[in-house]
Design a protein around this motif. Structure first.
Motif, mmCIF file in Angstrom:
data_model
loop_
_atom_site.group_PDB
_atom_site.id
_atom_site.type_symbol
_atom_site.label_atom_id
_atom_site.label_comp_id
_atom_site.label_asym_id
_atom_site.label_seq_id
_atom_site.Cartn_x
_atom_site.Cartn_y
_atom_site.Cartn_z
ATOM 1 N N SER A 57 -3.592 -4.504 -1.806
ATOM 2 C CA SER A 57 -4.621 -3.525 -1.506
ATOM 3 C C SER A 57 -5.898 -4.250 -1.149
ATOM 4 N N GLU A 101 0.498 7.237 -6.414
ATOM 5 C CA GLU A 101 -0.655 8.125 -6.550
ATOM 6 C C GLU A 101 -0.250 9.585 -6.369
ATOM 7 N N GLU A 135 1.714 1.988 -3.592
ATOM 8 C CA GLU A 135 0.554 2.524 -4.295
ATOM 9 C C GLU A 135 0.324 3.986 -3.945
ATOM 10 N N SER A 190 0.615 0.473 -13.035
ATOM 11 C CA SER A 190 0.800 0.041 -11.654
ATOM 12 C C SER A 190 -0.259 -0.969 -11.249
ATOM 13 N N SER A 192 0.824 -1.210 0.000
ATOM 14 C CA SER A 192 0.000 0.000 0.000
ATOM 15 C C SER A 192 0.856 1.256 0.000
#
Length: 760
Positions: A456, A248, A244, A435, A241
């Motif tokens: 996730s 982002e 990620e 991704s 996470s």
């Protein structure tokens, strides 16, 4: 090295100085280099080494062949470039300078590259990401991308600096080992202290960015391109996470604002106008050979493995997609005088042609609709009882999967007919395509789904969904099940479902209703967008569709089920009867089939003209033929089903008006059946039913399905609404769209089902 490459932009070509001041060129190039560092860092974050190492043999061989063979052939093409380029070079020294082995290798390397991020976006746009072609293309592109980055990191320094790069490469290898065995474990401990990605502030993330520039600066000092440091640092960041969240927050800054400046600076170097002014036969031959080298190579390899002609050709086009790495190699070669202005311009032009030609050509030569045209009637009714049933199950969360498994258990009661189930989780595509695709590849390649801590929420849900589906396949031996995930924008995800159902040659697509059964005993909205997906699928479905309203349907492992099928008439009811009849083959299921016969006012035909959208059989079947098909279907069921099995019952009810329909349904609902199996109702040609459909809250459920699913009706039964393939999809809201003076929210009357249900 970094500063020298920046200042070479303005001084290496007088053409730039004629149009833009040197200060602007230097500023643009500086910012472009920063954006490129971010882009390569993101590429390192997205790269999946575990997936590459665990890949099957076939994609690996295809990737190696599609990398090495174009490089070998590329040396011959560059020889032709040197011959044509001699008229642009000033003297013999320049001719020798661009005729070195390094120049041949660079040209060949550019031809061998496949741009994984660009390819992933093309597959998403073409809705081919989850087809057999798309999955193989992604797998091979992942390998190809990995091989090219390895060549860029380990071989490219020798091309630029010669044997002097040996010391630099030894230092870089030591830095790679240090990053993997020291830096990565240290970062894992830091990240583990804050597992929630929302706990990280921008100030704390700034230290990650400082580490990025420290690594790029270190590799620059070691004499290696700073982009290698960005790639190594991206690979060292722990996956999960945190990665990620980092992608982002960095995506807009690096990829959308800074990286485009790199393309702008590269465009300044490319003098396409001058090249086009000197187009001759040699130029045309070079472009054609450069474009088709990798296409032909990949086509030949995949044909050797037995791939169909059209798929092999489409696969070759996809593998010929170029990305940022191609332009990086060209620009570094330009900075170090390893490629001439003519060769740089012609290769840049060729890269643009290669990438832009992919989508339109694939749309022409590869169409899944035509690939599976031989199986036009994909319905349960047309399958024999001994035929394998192929079902595509679409879910959004584990709760949907649990309910769908109970439906699959009911359908698996016939011992001589197995089920082949493909279960897919529908996930909305947000953020970077590459991704998410990389994460999905990693998740599907992980053995036993053992890496849940680094997944996730979507992948954690996928683990639970997979356990439900595979448990069904284990308990009911003889059935086959596989699980996957579809990541796509919800507005167009129905096209992915369509293509996947076509490829799997499914006879039935099962969809979950957009409401769930709450603890208070009511159906509550899960997400409104789920309902829009269902409607989009039903508008244009490649096979029959089942829409499941789950009110806590029990598993056949724990209880017996009582199922009721209400038959009014039409293709949807015939398909629903075929499904209910198949369910009745299970020894723990009792089926009651009720034929509702319309008479009097209820039997009046709908005189509205058909919309003209109906396909296949509906174009030739008239209303009398429909009645004959209904009678034949019911009589066949009574003779072969009711008379041969005690667990199947049949009865009839007569209905004379629209008020009788909810009364009859309520009469049967008092018996507390576990499951209703209903037809959606298209093709019934009844004016009463057409008028009642205009009053429904959820027309995708049909008249009776909407009634039973209404909270005010008070039913506790689950509902499976079936739409048969071959008669055109549902047309939602057509009665209001045709009236320009009528707004749907104003003209549509309040729900009639609720007012009728209050009678009971």
């Amino acid at each position: 090295m970094l500063l020298s490459s920046i200042f070479q932009l303005g001084g290496s070509n007088k053409l730039f100085q004629d149009f833009l001041p040197i200060q602007i060129l230097v500023a643009v190039s500086t910012i472009a280099q920063v954006g490129l560092i971010f882009y390569v860092f993101m590429a390192g974050l997205e790269m999946n080494l575990d997936f590459v190492l665990r890949a099957p043999k076939k994609p690996t061989i295809i990737a190696i062949c599609s990398t090495l063979i174009p490089m070998i052939l590329g040396t011959g093409i560059y020889s032709l470039v040197i011959i044509v380029d001699k008229k642009f070079l000033k003297n013999y020294v320049e001719t020798y300078e661009y005729n070195r082995p390094q120049c041949y290798f660079i040209w060949s390397m550019v031809l061998s590259i496949t741009g994984f991020p660009v390819l992933a976006n093309i597959l998403v746009d073409l809705k081919l990401l989850y087809t057999r072609l798309g999955k193989l293309a992604l797998t091979v592109a992942t390998h190809n991308d990995f091989y090219n980055w390895i060549m860029f990191a380990l071989v490219f320094p020798f091309l630029v600096n010669g044997y002097r790069a040996i010391f630099s490469m030894l230092c870089v290898i030591a830095f790679i080992l240090l990053s993997h065995f020291v830096l990565r474990p240290l970062l894992e401990k830091i990240v583990a202290k804050k597992p929630n990605k929302h706990d990280w502030t921008n100030y704390q993330l700034s230290f990650v960015i400082m580490g990025l520039f420290a690594c790029t600066g270190l590799t620059d000092i070691l004499g290696v391109n700073p982009l290698v440091g960005a790639l190594i640092y991206g690979l060292a960041i722990p996956r999960g996470s945190f990665t990620e969240m980092l992608m982002e927050r960095s995506d807009d800054f690096g990829s959308r604002y800074l990286a485009p400046l790199f393309f702008f600076s590269g465009g300044l170097r490319c003098n396409i106008v001058k090249v086009l002014q000197t187009v001759d036969l040699g130029f045309i031959v070079i472009v054609i050979l450069s474009i088709f080298t990798k296409i032909v190579t990949t086509f030949a390899v995949t044909r050797y493995y037995g791939m169909p002609f059209r798929e092999s050709l489409a696969f070759g086009l996809l593998m010929n997609t170029k990305g940022v790495l191609s332009l990086i190699v060209l620009n570094i070669a330009w900075d170090n005088k390893l490629i001439s202005a003519y060769a740089f311009s012609i290769m840049t032009l060729t890269i643009l042609i290669m990438t832009f030609m992919v989508s339109p050509i694939i749309n022409v030569i590869y169409r899944p609709k035509t690939a599976y045209r031989m199986n036009m009637l994909r319905t349960i009714q047309n399958l024999g009882f001994q035929t394998e049933v192929r079902i595509l199950v679409c879910v959004h969360n584990p709760r949907h999967a649990s309910g769908m498994v109970n439906i699959l258990e009911a359908l698996s009661g016939i011992s001589v007919s197995s089920l082949r189930v493909t279960a897919v989780q529908l996930v909305e595509l947000k953020g970077r395509v590459t991704s998410l695709v990389s994460a999905q590849l990693e998740h599907q390649s992980s053995l036993g789904f053992s890496q849940s801590q680094s997944q996730s929420q979507s992948f954690e849900d996928m683990e639970t969904i997979a356990s439900h589906i595979h448990f069904f396949a284990q308990v009911h031996s003889g059935n086959h099940a596989e699980t996957s995930m579809i990541m796509s924008p919800f507005a167009t995800i129905n096209r992915d479902i369509y293509n996947l159902a076509m490829e799997k040659q499914a006879s039935l697509v099962l969809l979950p209703f957009h409401k769930h059964w709450s603890s208070e005993g009511n159906l509550e909205v899960t997400k409104e967008v789920f309902g829009e997906i269902n409607q989009n699928v039903m508008k244009d479905a490649p096979c029959s569709v089942g829409l499941f309203v789950d009110r806590g349907l029990n598993s056949l492992l724990n209880a017996n089920l009582h199922i009721i099928m209400l038959f009014i008439g039409g293709p949807d009811d015939r398909e629903a009867l075929a499904i209910a009849w198949r369910m009745a083959g299970h020894h723990r299921i009792q089926l009651s089939m009720v034929r509702i016969i319309l008479c009097g006012k209820a039997a009046m035909e709908d005189q509205k003209k058909e919309s003209g959208h109906e396909e296949l059989l509906s174009a030739v079947l008239d209303k009398n033929k429909e009645r004959e098909l209904d009678d034949s279907c019911v009589n066949n069921f009574r003779i072969m089903g009711v008379n041969n099995k005690d667990t199947i019952k049949y009865e009839e009810r007569y209905v004379e008006s629209d008020d009788d329909i909810p009364r009859v349904v309520n009469e049967f609902d008092q018996k507390r059946y576990d499951l209703y199996v209903l037809g959606q109702g298209k093709g019934r040609h009844s004016r009463v039913l057409s008028e009642m459909l205009d009053w429904t809250d959820f027309p995708e459920l049909g008249v009776i399905g909407d009634l039973v699913a209404s909270n005010s009706f008070g039913s506790y039964s689950s509902v499976l609404v079936v739409q048969q393939y071959g008669y055109g999809g549902m047309e939602f809201g057509k009665n209001y769209e045709n009236n320009p003076n009528c707004h749907p929210h104003i003209c549509k009357p309040p729900s009639r089902t609720r007012s009728l249900s209050r009678m009971f």
